[in-house]
Motif scaffolding. Structure first.
Motif, PDB file in Angstrom:
ATOM      1  N   MET A 160       0.831  -1.205   0.000  1.00 51.53           N
ATOM      2  CA  MET A 160       0.000   0.000   0.000  1.00 51.53           C
ATOM      3  C   MET A 160       0.868   1.258   0.000  1.00 51.53           C
ATOM      4  N   ALA A 161       1.971   1.204   0.736  1.00 54.60           N
ATOM      5  CA  ALA A 161       2.896   2.344   0.749  1.00 54.60           C
ATOM      6  C   ALA A 161       3.524   2.542  -0.623  1.00 54.60           C
ATOM      7  N   VAL A 162       3.891   1.442  -1.270  1.00 53.57           N
ATOM      8  CA  VAL A 162       4.466   1.526  -2.614  1.00 53.57           C
ATOM      9  C   VAL A 162       3.443   2.088  -3.594  1.00 53.57           C
ATOM     10  N   ALA A 163       2.196   1.633  -3.488  1.00 52.82           N
ATOM     11  CA  ALA A 163       1.139   2.130  -4.373  1.00 52.82           C
ATOM     12  C   ALA A 163       0.935   3.634  -4.195  1.00 52.82           C
ATOM     13  N   ALA A 164       0.964   4.094  -2.947  1.00 49.35           N
ATOM     14  CA  ALA A 164       0.814   5.528  -2.683  1.00 49.35           C
ATOM     15  C   ALA A 164       1.974   6.311  -3.282  1.00 49.35           C
ATOM     16  N   LEU A 165       3.170   5.763  -3.160  1.00 46.02           N
ATOM     17  CA  LEU A 165       4.349   6.422  -3.728  1.00 46.02           C
ATOM     18  C   LEU A 165       4.229   6.529  -5.246  1.00 46.02           C
ATOM     19  N   VAL A 166       3.841   5.434  -5.883  1.00 46.45           N
ATOM     20  CA  VAL A 166       3.697   5.430  -7.342  1.00 46.45           C
ATOM     21  C   VAL A 166       2.636   6.437  -7.778  1.00 46.45           C
ATOM     22  N   PHE A 167       1.546   6.520  -7.040  1.00 50.40           N
ATOM     23  CA  PHE A 167       0.487   7.476  -7.377  1.00 50.40           C
ATOM     24  C   PHE A 167       1.015   8.909  -7.336  1.00 50.40           C
ATOM     25  N   LEU A 168       1.736   9.241  -6.277  1.00 47.88           N
ATOM     26  CA  LEU A 168       2.262  10.599  -6.139  1.00 47.88           C
ATOM     27  C   LEU A 168       3.288  10.910  -7.222  1.00 47.88           C
ATOM     28  N   VAL A 169       4.131   9.937  -7.534  1.00 49.10           N
ATOM     29  CA  VAL A 169       5.134  10.141  -8.585  1.00 49.10           C
ATOM     30  C   VAL A 169       4.455  10.332  -9.935  1.00 49.10           C
ATOM     31  N   ALA A 170       3.465   9.499 -10.227  1.00 45.97           N
ATOM     32  CA  ALA A 170       2.786   9.568 -11.521  1.00 45.97           C
ATOM     33  C   ALA A 170       2.059  10.893 -11.713  1.00 45.97           C
ATOM     34  N   ARG A 171       1.601  11.494 -10.628  1.00 49.04           N
ATOM     35  CA  ARG A 171       0.873  12.752 -10.732  1.00 49.04           C
ATOM     36  C   ARG A 171       1.773  13.921 -11.119  1.00 49.04           C
ATOM     37  N   ARG A 172       3.060  13.844 -10.774  1.00 50.49           N
ATOM     38  CA  ARG A 172       3.907  15.021 -10.976  1.00 50.49           C
ATOM     39  C   ARG A 172       5.152  14.744 -11.818  1.00 50.49           C
ATOM     40  N   SER A 173       5.089  13.736 -12.656  1.00 51.21           N
ATOM     41  CA  SER A 173       6.252  13.399 -13.476  1.00 51.21           C
ATOM     42  C   SER A 173       5.835  13.221 -14.926  1.00 51.21           C
ATOM     43  N   SER A 174       6.816  12.985 -15.775  1.00 54.13           N
ATOM     44  CA  SER A 174       6.541  12.717 -17.186  1.00 54.13           C
ATOM     45  C   SER A 174       5.918  11.336 -17.335  1.00 54.13           C
ATOM     46  N   GLN A 175       5.371  11.078 -18.500  1.00 52.65           N
ATOM     47  CA  GLN A 175       4.725   9.793 -18.751  1.00 52.65           C
ATOM     48  C   GLN A 175       5.709   8.636 -18.593  1.00 52.65           C
ATOM     49  N   SER A 176       6.896   8.791 -19.158  1.00 53.09           N
ATOM     50  CA  SER A 176       7.874   7.706 -19.096  1.00 53.09           C
ATOM     51  C   SER A 176       8.387   7.496 -17.676  1.00 53.09           C
ATOM     52  N   TRP A 177       8.583   8.582 -16.932  1.00 51.14           N
ATOM     53  CA  TRP A 177       9.045   8.453 -15.543  1.00 51.14           C
ATOM     54  C   TRP A 177       7.969   7.772 -14.694  1.00 51.14           C
ATOM     55  N   ALA A 178       6.718   8.131 -14.927  1.00 52.85           N
ATOM     56  CA  ALA A 178       5.610   7.506 -14.201  1.00 52.85           C
ATOM     57  C   ALA A 178       5.526   6.016 -14.516  1.00 52.85           C
ATOM     58  N   LEU A 179       5.701   5.667 -15.786  1.00 51.26           N
ATOM     59  CA  LEU A 179       5.685   4.257 -16.171  1.00 51.26           C
ATOM     60  C   LEU A 179       6.838   3.510 -15.510  1.00 51.26           C
ATOM     61  N   ALA A 180       8.005   4.132 -15.468  1.00 53.47           N
ATOM     62  CA  ALA A 180       9.168   3.500 -14.846  1.00 53.47           C
ATOM     63  C   ALA A 180       8.916   3.225 -13.367  1.00 53.47           C
ATOM     64  N   ALA A 181       8.354   4.202 -12.669  1.00 56.89           N
ATOM     65  CA  ALA A 181       8.043   4.012 -11.249  1.00 56.89           C
ATOM     66  C   ALA A 181       7.018   2.906 -11.061  1.00 56.89           C
ATOM     67  N   THR A 182       6.059   2.820 -11.977  1.00 59.29           N
ATOM     68  CA  THR A 182       5.022   1.792 -11.892  1.00 59.29           C
ATOM     69  C   THR A 182       5.606   0.403 -12.113  1.00 59.29           C
ATOM     70  N   LEU A 183       6.513   0.276 -13.056  1.00 61.57           N
ATOM     71  CA  LEU A 183       7.161  -1.017 -13.292  1.00 61.57           C
ATOM     72  C   LEU A 183       7.985  -1.443 -12.082  1.00 61.57           C
ATOM     73  N   SER A 184       8.699  -0.489 -11.504  1.00 59.13           N
ATOM     74  CA  SER A 184       9.517  -0.789 -10.328  1.00 59.13           C
ATOM     75  C   SER A 184       8.643  -1.213  -9.153  1.00 59.13           C
ATOM     76  N   GLY A 185       7.580  -0.455  -8.905  1.00 58.64           N
ATOM     77  CA  GLY A 185       6.672  -0.809  -7.819  1.00 58.64           C
ATOM     78  C   GLY A 185       5.918  -2.095  -8.090  1.00 58.64           C
ATOM     79  N   GLY A 186       5.602  -2.343  -9.357  1.00 62.21           N
ATOM     80  CA  GLY A 186       4.883  -3.562  -9.713  1.00 62.21           C
ATOM     81  C   GLY A 186       5.671  -4.820  -9.400  1.00 62.21           C
ATOM     82  N   LEU A 187       6.980  -4.764  -9.607  1.00 62.98           N
ATOM     83  CA  LEU A 187       7.810  -5.921  -9.279  1.00 62.98           C
ATOM     84  C   LEU A 187       7.804  -6.176  -7.774  1.00 62.98           C
ATOM     85  N   LEU A 188       7.906  -5.114  -6.989  1.00 61.20           N
ATOM     86  CA  LEU A 188       7.929  -5.270  -5.535  1.00 61.20           C
ATOM     87  C   LEU A 188       6.622  -5.854  -5.012  1.00 61.20           C
ATOM     88  N   THR A 189       5.505  -5.444  -5.576  1.00 54.33           N
ATOM     89  CA  THR A 189       4.192  -5.870  -5.077  1.00 54.33           C
ATOM     90  C   THR A 189       3.677  -7.128  -5.758  1.00 54.33           C
TER      91      THR A 189
END
Length: 279
Positions: A160-189
């Motif tokens: 849940m903490a990782v999901a919250a982090l990814v949400f915040l990153v995706a809101r204020r970053s570029s599309q590719s950076w948001a996707l990168a954070a999502t892939l990284s968090g997706g592996l962890l979860t």
């Protein structure tokens, strides 16, 4: 087996050629020295196909063809457990058309699966998915499940903490950076992942290398692109280093590049190679 490996090699080549965030020479070098990619080929995993799909998806998103991107990305359903944070990314970026394409593609795949496996196929899948037999080797899993040794409550809280982090990153970053954070968090979860699945970090690391304006992030990404960190999975207690490194990687995406979000991705780390690849 041989045909499958040839197809995966073709998929890896497609990823190298299509990945838009860096030049193909840089992507080729990173792919060739990636231990997870090597492991995926060694044990005949289909991760290379996912890499090609991710590359195509980002290209379509950059061209503002969101529905087509979602349609293509639905193919990642073959390993959907590695993409559990995609809804977070979609919500944060308000990608309605992408979601529609994803639903349409997923529905089509569901119909095809039902036609092939019959009504009992879904029940068999659910039974298999929750069977302990498909989760051997917890000690070497490079995710939160492995980090917390199967403690479901701790894993859920961290997820849940990782999901919250990814949400915040995706809101204020570029599309590719948001996707990168999502892939990284997706592996962890993911709950179920091994070294080969870490190949999905390749796009995320290449995005960090090319877009970051912080030296420490670039060095972190370059370190994780080498086999050094992932060797720990095969070295007993050293697997903890691998897991913590992946946690640090995910957290590091919170340090969003400071330039305007409208800037196109840069290839700051390998300028000469990227210029050559465009010639």
């Amino acid at each position: 087996y041989v045909l499958f490996e040839i197809l995966m090699l073709a998929a890896a080549a497609a990823f190298v050629r299509l990945w838009p965030a860096t030049g193909w020479r840089t992507t080729l070098a990173a792919t060739c020295w990636s231990l997870p990619v090597f492991d995926a080929f060694a044990i005949a995993q289909d991760v290379a196909a996912l890499l090609a799909v991710i590359a195509g998806t980002l290209i379509l998103l950059n061209r503002r063809r969101d529905f087509a991107a979602g349609l293509l990305f639905s193919l990642c359903a073959i390993k959907f457990h590695l993409f559990l944070l995609m809804p977070v990314w979609i919500l944060a970026r308000r990608m309605g058309r992408f979601a529609c394409g994803l639903v349409v593609g997923g529905a089509a795949l569901g119909v095809l699966s039902l036609a092939a496996a019959g009504p009992g196929g879904f029940r068999a899948f659910v039974h298999t998915a929750f069977s302990s037999a498909v989760n051997p080797g917890l000690a070497v899993m490079p995710n939160l499940n492995g980090l917390f040794h199967g403690n479901g409550r701790l894993e859920l809280a961290a997820a849940m903490a990782v999901a919250a982090l990814v949400f915040l990153v995706a809101r204020r970053s570029s599309q590719s950076w948001a996707l990168a954070a999502t892939l990284s968090g997706g592996l962890l979860t993911s709950h179920h992942a091994y070294v080969a699945d870490c190949a999905l970090l390749l796009p995320a690391l290449l995005v960090m290398v090319s877009e970051t304006d912080r030296a420490w992030q670039r060095y972190l990404a370059l370190l994780l692109l080498t086999p050094v960190v992932f060797i720990g999975v095969y070295a007993g207690p050293a697997v903890l280093v691998t897991r913590l490194s992946l946690v640090v990687l995910c957290m590091s995406f919170a340090a969003v590049p400071r330039r305007p979000l409208t800037d196109p991705p840069l290839s700051a780390s390998f300028p000469s190679a990227d210029r050559a690849s465009r010639q």
